[in-house]
Design a protein around this motif. Sequence first.
Motif, mmCIF file in Angstrom:
data_model
loop_
_atom_site.group_PDB
_atom_site.id
_atom_site.type_symbol
_atom_site.label_atom_id
_atom_site.label_comp_id
_atom_site.label_asym_id
_atom_site.label_seq_id
_atom_site.Cartn_x
_atom_site.Cartn_y
_atom_site.Cartn_z
ATOM 1 N N SER A 9 32.252 35.143 8.859
ATOM 2 C CA SER A 9 31.425 36.194 8.261
ATOM 3 C C SER A 9 30.776 37.101 9.302
ATOM 4 O O SER A 9 30.387 38.227 8.988
ATOM 5 C CB SER A 9 30.340 35.569 7.376
ATOM 6 O OG SER A 9 29.527 34.699 8.139
ATOM 7 N N ASP A 10 30.670 36.620 10.550
ATOM 8 C CA ASP A 10 30.063 37.443 11.600
ATOM 9 C C ASP A 10 31.109 38.196 12.432
ATOM 10 O O ASP A 10 30.801 38.714 13.509
ATOM 11 C CB ASP A 10 29.193 36.577 12.515
ATOM 12 C CG ASP A 10 29.987 35.465 13.200
ATOM 13 O OD1 ASP A 10 31.162 35.252 12.839
ATOM 14 O OD2 ASP A 10 29.422 34.806 14.093
ATOM 15 N N THR A 11 32.329 38.267 11.924
ATOM 16 C CA THR A 11 33.387 38.983 12.636
ATOM 17 C C THR A 11 33.054 40.467 12.737
ATOM 18 O O THR A 11 32.748 41.111 11.727
ATOM 19 C CB THR A 11 34.739 38.810 11.903
ATOM 20 O OG1 THR A 11 35.134 37.438 11.948
ATOM 21 C CG2 THR A 11 35.827 39.659 12.551
ATOM 22 N N THR A 12 33.115 41.002 13.940
ATOM 23 C CA THR A 12 32.825 42.425 14.140
ATOM 24 C C THR A 12 34.094 43.264 14.280
ATOM 25 O O THR A 12 34.048 44.487 14.130
ATOM 26 C CB THR A 12 31.955 42.636 15.388
ATOM 27 O OG1 THR A 12 32.676 42.164 16.542
ATOM 28 C CG2 THR A 12 30.637 41.877 15.267
ATOM 29 N N SER A 13 35.221 42.611 14.570
ATOM 30 C CA SER A 13 36.476 43.340 14.745
ATOM 31 C C SER A 13 37.633 42.473 14.259
ATOM 32 O O SER A 13 37.736 41.297 14.610
ATOM 33 C CB SER A 13 36.673 43.727 16.214
ATOM 34 O OG SER A 13 36.548 42.585 17.055
ATOM 35 N N PRO A 33 31.658 45.191 5.262
ATOM 36 C CA PRO A 33 31.734 46.641 5.487
ATOM 37 C C PRO A 33 31.425 47.067 6.920
ATOM 38 O O PRO A 33 31.830 48.162 7.329
ATOM 39 C CB PRO A 33 30.692 47.201 4.498
ATOM 40 C CG PRO A 33 29.794 46.040 4.175
ATOM 41 C CD PRO A 33 30.653 44.826 4.257
ATOM 42 N N ALA A 34 30.736 46.239 7.688
ATOM 43 C CA ALA A 34 30.397 46.611 9.069
ATOM 44 C C ALA A 34 31.486 46.240 10.071
ATOM 45 O O ALA A 34 31.408 46.617 11.244
ATOM 46 C CB ALA A 34 29.079 45.945 9.474
ATOM 47 N N CYS A 76 38.903 38.413 15.516
ATOM 48 C CA CYS A 76 39.797 37.681 14.611
ATOM 49 C C CYS A 76 41.080 38.481 14.409
ATOM 50 O O CYS A 76 41.048 39.716 14.306
ATOM 51 C CB CYS A 76 39.100 37.446 13.269
ATOM 52 S SG CYS A 76 40.031 36.412 12.111
ATOM 53 N N VAL A 77 42.196 37.775 14.377
ATOM 54 C CA VAL A 77 43.501 38.362 14.071
ATOM 55 C C VAL A 77 44.098 37.590 12.902
ATOM 56 O O VAL A 77 44.063 36.356 12.884
ATOM 57 C CB VAL A 77 44.447 38.319 15.286
ATOM 58 C CG1 VAL A 77 45.858 38.742 14.890
ATOM 59 C CG2 VAL A 77 43.934 39.204 16.412
#
Length: 236
Positions: A9-13, A33-34, A76-77
């Motif tokens: 949930s804290d993934t930024t990219s 959304p961020a 994350c990928v």
Amino acid sequence: MHPVRWIPSDTTSLLDIGCNVGELLTYCQALYPATRLSGIEINSDALAKARQSLPGADLRAASAEQLPFPDSSFDCVTCIEVLEHIPAKTRAQALAEMRRVVRPGGRLVLRVPHAGLFAFLDSNNLRFRMPRLYRALLRNGRRDAGYAGGSEDIVWHHHFTREELRELLGDGWEVESSRTGGLLLFPISDLALWPFYRLQRTSNVMYRALHWISNFDIGYDYGRASFDILLVLRRI
């Protein structure tokens, strides 16, 4: 087995390998959304639809074997039902590229067809098993539209074992989770869902019903007989 459940949930990219029309990224955009969203796709028609749906995402025409991003670019990928589309000789290279662009401690969510009891029902291999029927049902290969080489770009969908995946992945990964799911309903519904998915009619009542059936089936672990396998990996 749903890949979104494994995206922190804290993934930024986030980078989606083989994003197609952008369904997974659209879902992630609504949830996070961020998050900075990126995707690659070799099918020009699918990529154009994804860009329409996700004007703020970084979507590029590229292959998994040569990702156009710097080292350690993503938290994350995701690579969902894509590795089997890549020629066997370059699968290890594609996975090495995924590791390169994931930051240390970042996550790769990988889902592929599993060498289970009903692997022979893979709808994507219908073109090889019954080429005349395939052309008749899908209007002379319309399913292959958007690929530069048409049907020449399509390879046999290999169904993997855990052992094969671990060998392809090589060193540098820690397996956080390994799951299997789906049996008979998943491959059958996949064939029925394709026209809706391709035309972006994912709000259609029939699509939602078939999608629910597919998700219901893949949510159960049938062990060695399962149709799909999911690995969640952390880059060391």
